[in-house]
Write a protein that holds these residues in place. Structure first.
Motif, PDB file in Angstrom:
ATOM      1  N   LEU A 259       5.788 -17.301   2.182  1.00  0.00           N
ATOM      2  CA  LEU A 259       6.596 -16.874   3.641  1.00  0.00           C
ATOM      3  C   LEU A 259       8.058 -17.335   3.086  1.00  0.00           C
ATOM      4  N   VAL A 260       8.349 -18.472   2.780  1.00  0.00           N
ATOM      5  CA  VAL A 260       9.575 -19.002   2.451  1.00  0.00           C
ATOM      6  C   VAL A 260      10.311 -17.834   1.771  1.00  0.00           C
ATOM      7  N   ASN A 261       9.674 -17.559   0.530  1.00  0.00           N
ATOM      8  CA  ASN A 261      10.390 -16.628  -0.444  1.00  0.00           C
ATOM      9  C   ASN A 261      10.858 -15.495   0.145  1.00  0.00           C
ATOM     10  N   ILE A 262      10.112 -14.797   1.283  1.00  0.00           N
ATOM     11  CA  ILE A 262      10.461 -13.377   1.876  1.00  0.00           C
ATOM     12  C   ILE A 262      11.305 -13.637   2.828  1.00  0.00           C
ATOM     13  N   LEU A 263      11.143 -14.646   3.552  1.00  0.00           N
ATOM     14  CA  LEU A 263      12.295 -14.902   4.475  1.00  0.00           C
ATOM     15  C   LEU A 263      13.491 -15.004   3.910  1.00  0.00           C
ATOM     16  N   LEU A 264      13.792 -15.677   2.893  1.00  0.00           N
ATOM     17  CA  LEU A 264      15.008 -15.722   2.125  1.00  0.00           C
ATOM     18  C   LEU A 264      15.396 -14.541   1.543  1.00  0.00           C
ATOM     19  N   LYS A 265      14.355 -13.620   1.101  1.00  0.00           N
ATOM     20  CA  LYS A 265      14.977 -12.353   0.652  1.00  0.00           C
ATOM     21  C   LYS A 265      15.343 -11.521   1.746  1.00  0.00           C
ATOM     22  N   GLU A 266      14.623 -11.161   2.407  1.00  0.00           N
ATOM     23  CA  GLU A 266      14.780 -10.274   3.724  1.00  0.00           C
ATOM     24  C   GLU A 266      15.795 -10.544   4.633  1.00  0.00           C
ATOM     25  N   GLY A 267      15.801 -11.904   4.801  1.00  0.00           N
ATOM     26  CA  GLY A 267      16.831 -12.367   5.975  1.00  0.00           C
ATOM     27  C   GLY A 267      16.356 -12.249   7.276  1.00  0.00           C
ATOM     28  N   THR A 268      14.950 -11.914   7.640  1.00  0.00           N
ATOM     29  CA  THR A 268      14.189 -11.536   9.013  1.00  0.00           C
ATOM     30  C   THR A 268      14.172 -13.059   9.414  1.00  0.00           C
ATOM     31  N   GLY A 269      13.863 -12.857  10.840  1.00  0.00           N
ATOM     32  CA  GLY A 269      13.534 -14.271  11.645  1.00  0.00           C
ATOM     33  C   GLY A 269      12.458 -14.740  11.271  1.00  0.00           C
ATOM     34  N   ALA A 270      11.250 -13.865  10.961  1.00  0.00           N
ATOM     35  CA  ALA A 270       9.870 -14.440  10.973  1.00  0.00           C
ATOM     36  C   ALA A 270       9.156 -13.521   9.772  1.00  0.00           C
ATOM     37  N   ALA A 271       8.056 -13.944   9.355  1.00  0.00           N
ATOM     38  CA  ALA A 271       7.436 -13.421   8.307  1.00  0.00           C
ATOM     39  C   ALA A 271       5.963 -14.082   8.277  1.00  0.00           C
ATOM     40  N   TYR A 272       4.903 -12.851   8.118  1.00  0.00           N
ATOM     41  CA  TYR A 272       3.634 -13.256   8.335  1.00  0.00           C
ATOM     42  C   TYR A 272       2.867 -12.547   7.256  1.00  0.00           C
ATOM     43  N   ALA A 273       1.436 -13.092   6.928  1.00  0.00           N
ATOM     44  CA  ALA A 273       0.622 -12.577   6.089  1.00  0.00           C
ATOM     45  C   ALA A 273      -0.561 -12.406   6.307  1.00  0.00           C
ATOM     46  N   VAL A 274      -1.512 -12.037   5.577  1.00  0.00           N
ATOM     47  CA  VAL A 274      -2.866 -11.673   6.007  1.00  0.00           C
ATOM     48  C   VAL A 274      -3.642 -13.029   6.224  1.00  0.00           C
ATOM     49  N   ALA A 275      -4.675 -12.856   7.316  1.00  0.00           N
ATOM     50  CA  ALA A 275      -5.584 -14.215   7.362  1.00  0.00           C
ATOM     51  C   ALA A 275      -6.762 -13.817   7.181  1.00  0.00           C
ATOM     52  N   GLU A 276      -7.646 -14.792   6.789  1.00  0.00           N
ATOM     53  CA  GLU A 276      -9.123 -14.407   6.601  1.00  0.00           C
ATOM     54  C   GLU A 276      -9.797 -15.132   7.742  1.00  0.00           C
ATOM     55  N   GLU A 277     -10.456 -14.401   8.489  1.00  0.00           N
ATOM     56  CA  GLU A 277     -11.359 -14.970   9.360  1.00  0.00           C
ATOM     57  C   GLU A 277     -12.799 -15.532   9.024  1.00  0.00           C
ATOM     58  N   HIS A 278     -13.281 -16.858   9.289  1.00  0.00           N
ATOM     59  CA  HIS A 278     -14.124 -17.339   8.931  1.00  0.00           C
ATOM     60  C   HIS A 278     -15.147 -17.566  10.260  1.00  0.00           C
ATOM     61  N   GLN A 279     -16.297 -16.794  10.344  1.00  0.00           N
ATOM     62  CA  GLN A 279     -17.004 -17.108  11.534  1.00  0.00           C
ATOM     63  C   GLN A 279     -18.093 -18.289  11.083  1.00  0.00           C
ATOM     64  N   ILE A 280     -18.061 -19.294  11.984  1.00  0.00           N
ATOM     65  CA  ILE A 280     -18.796 -20.528  11.658  1.00  0.00           C
ATOM     66  C   ILE A 280     -19.977 -20.953  12.660  1.00  0.00           C
ATOM     67  N   VAL A 281     -20.659 -21.783  12.068  1.00  0.00           N
ATOM     68  CA  VAL A 281     -21.738 -22.512  12.954  1.00  0.00           C
ATOM     69  C   VAL A 281     -21.357 -24.108  12.540  1.00  0.00           C
ATOM     70  N   VAL A 282     -21.068 -24.828  13.658  1.00  0.00           N
ATOM     71  CA  VAL A 282     -20.906 -26.426  13.182  1.00  0.00           C
ATOM     72  C   VAL A 282     -22.308 -26.958  13.273  1.00  0.00           C
ATOM     73  N   ARG A 283     -22.517 -27.539  11.866  1.00  0.00           N
ATOM     74  CA  ARG A 283     -23.685 -28.446  12.048  1.00  0.00           C
ATOM     75  C   ARG A 283     -23.553 -29.866  12.571  1.00  0.00           C
ATOM     76  N   THR A 284     -22.703 -30.581  12.251  1.00  0.00           N
ATOM     77  CA  THR A 284     -22.170 -32.139  12.583  1.00  0.00           C
ATOM     78  C   THR A 284     -20.751 -32.142  13.069  1.00  0.00           C
TER      79      THR A 284
END
Length: 279
Positions: free
Chosen positions: A103-128
């Motif tokens: 994200l730092v690299n693309i912000l420095l390269k493109e000069g936009t105010g913000a950058a985001y990437a893809v996130a993986e959703e983990h659906q969980i069950v808490v054991r303890t």
């Protein structure tokens, strides 16, 4: 060349065992110029753990003493952050090793105010709870959306930990609205997007946790829906100047996506709402 400092802000709430996972993911970043700002909403339950297990990490820690809520805690983190770039990370989520670097690299390269990437959703069950132990029941990519204002103003496709922004956006346009106990991040992305474009990195760089059980999903969805009306009232106050070309580009994308993939998209949406109780 000296790399810009990145401040990662973590809001936590009396669960140091959960917080460890997020902090370990920061410690494993390939990008090293990171300041961690940890705001504990309430009593200082995580302070001892931080001193013994993360002494080598560059962090600022502050406990609010009494409960102040997610937005006030987040705004305090923004006040304490000194990085050129800022990234939030919830205490039960984590970065993958190249998240900050990409994200730092693309912000420095493109000069936009913000950058985001893809996130993986983990659906969980808490054991303890202590020690914190959970089982990932399902993994999925829910959002892989290039920046499109029309879509962002309709639904939030940017998970909070997946986006990094320049601190000047906060300094000029403010932080979280304390009237929103949830959806506060969506409000922030919409507000900032009226002043800058966002860069998109089509790589999975982080993950976030959601409940797997149907009842938990329904409860979470009900909590989110409570704040839709006040959020939309805030949207009435925001304005953005777009050229006809900008509107055309965004709208062509929307039409093409829903024309080509509309049936499958609506079928998935129907299944999630009716059978899983999701938003």
């Amino acid at each position: 060349m000296q790399q810009p400092l990145v401040s990662v802000i973590i809001r936590t709430c009396q669960r140091p065992e959960v917080l460890k996972t997020a902090l370990n993911s920061i410690r494993e970043q390939t990008y090293k110029d990171i300041q961690v700002v940890i705001i504990e909403d309430g009593e200082n339950k995580a302070e001892g753990m931080l001193a013994t297990e993360f002494a080598g990490l560059d962090y600022i820690y502050e406990a609010t003493g009494s409960k102040v809520g997610r937005c006030t805690a987040g705004n305090r983190g923004l006040e304490l952050a000194s990085g050129q770039y800022i990234n939030f990370l919830d205490d039960d989520d984590c970065f993958f090793p190249d998240h900050v670097k990409l994200l730092v690299n693309i912000l420095l390269k493109e000069g936009t105010g913000a950058a985001y990437a893809v996130a993986e959703e983990h659906q969980i069950v808490v054991r303890t709870e202590n020690p914190y132990c959970f089982k990932v029941k399902k993994k999925m990519i829910r959002f892989r959306q290039p920046f499109n204002r029309l879509l962002l103003y309709t639904s939030n496709y940017i998970p909070i930990q997946s986006i990094m922004f320049h601190r000047s956006l906060y300094e000029e346009w403010g932080g979280f609205d304390r009237q929103l106990d949830t959806l506060e991040d969506w409000d922030l992305w919409v507000r900032y997007s009226t002043h800058t474009d966002y860069s998109f990195v089509d790589q999975v760089t982080s993950c976030y946790h959601t409940p797997y059980r149907k009842k938990d999903k329904q409860d979470r969805s009900a909590d989110l829906k409570k704040y839709l009306e006040p959020l939309h009232a805030k949207f009435k106050k925001y304005g953005v100047t777009l050229s006809v070309e900008d509107v055309n580009r965004d709208m062509v994308f929307v039409i093409r996506e829903y024309k080509d993939k509309g049936f499958i998209r609506y079928l998935r949406m129907f299944f999630r709402v009716v059978f899983l109780g999701e938003r």
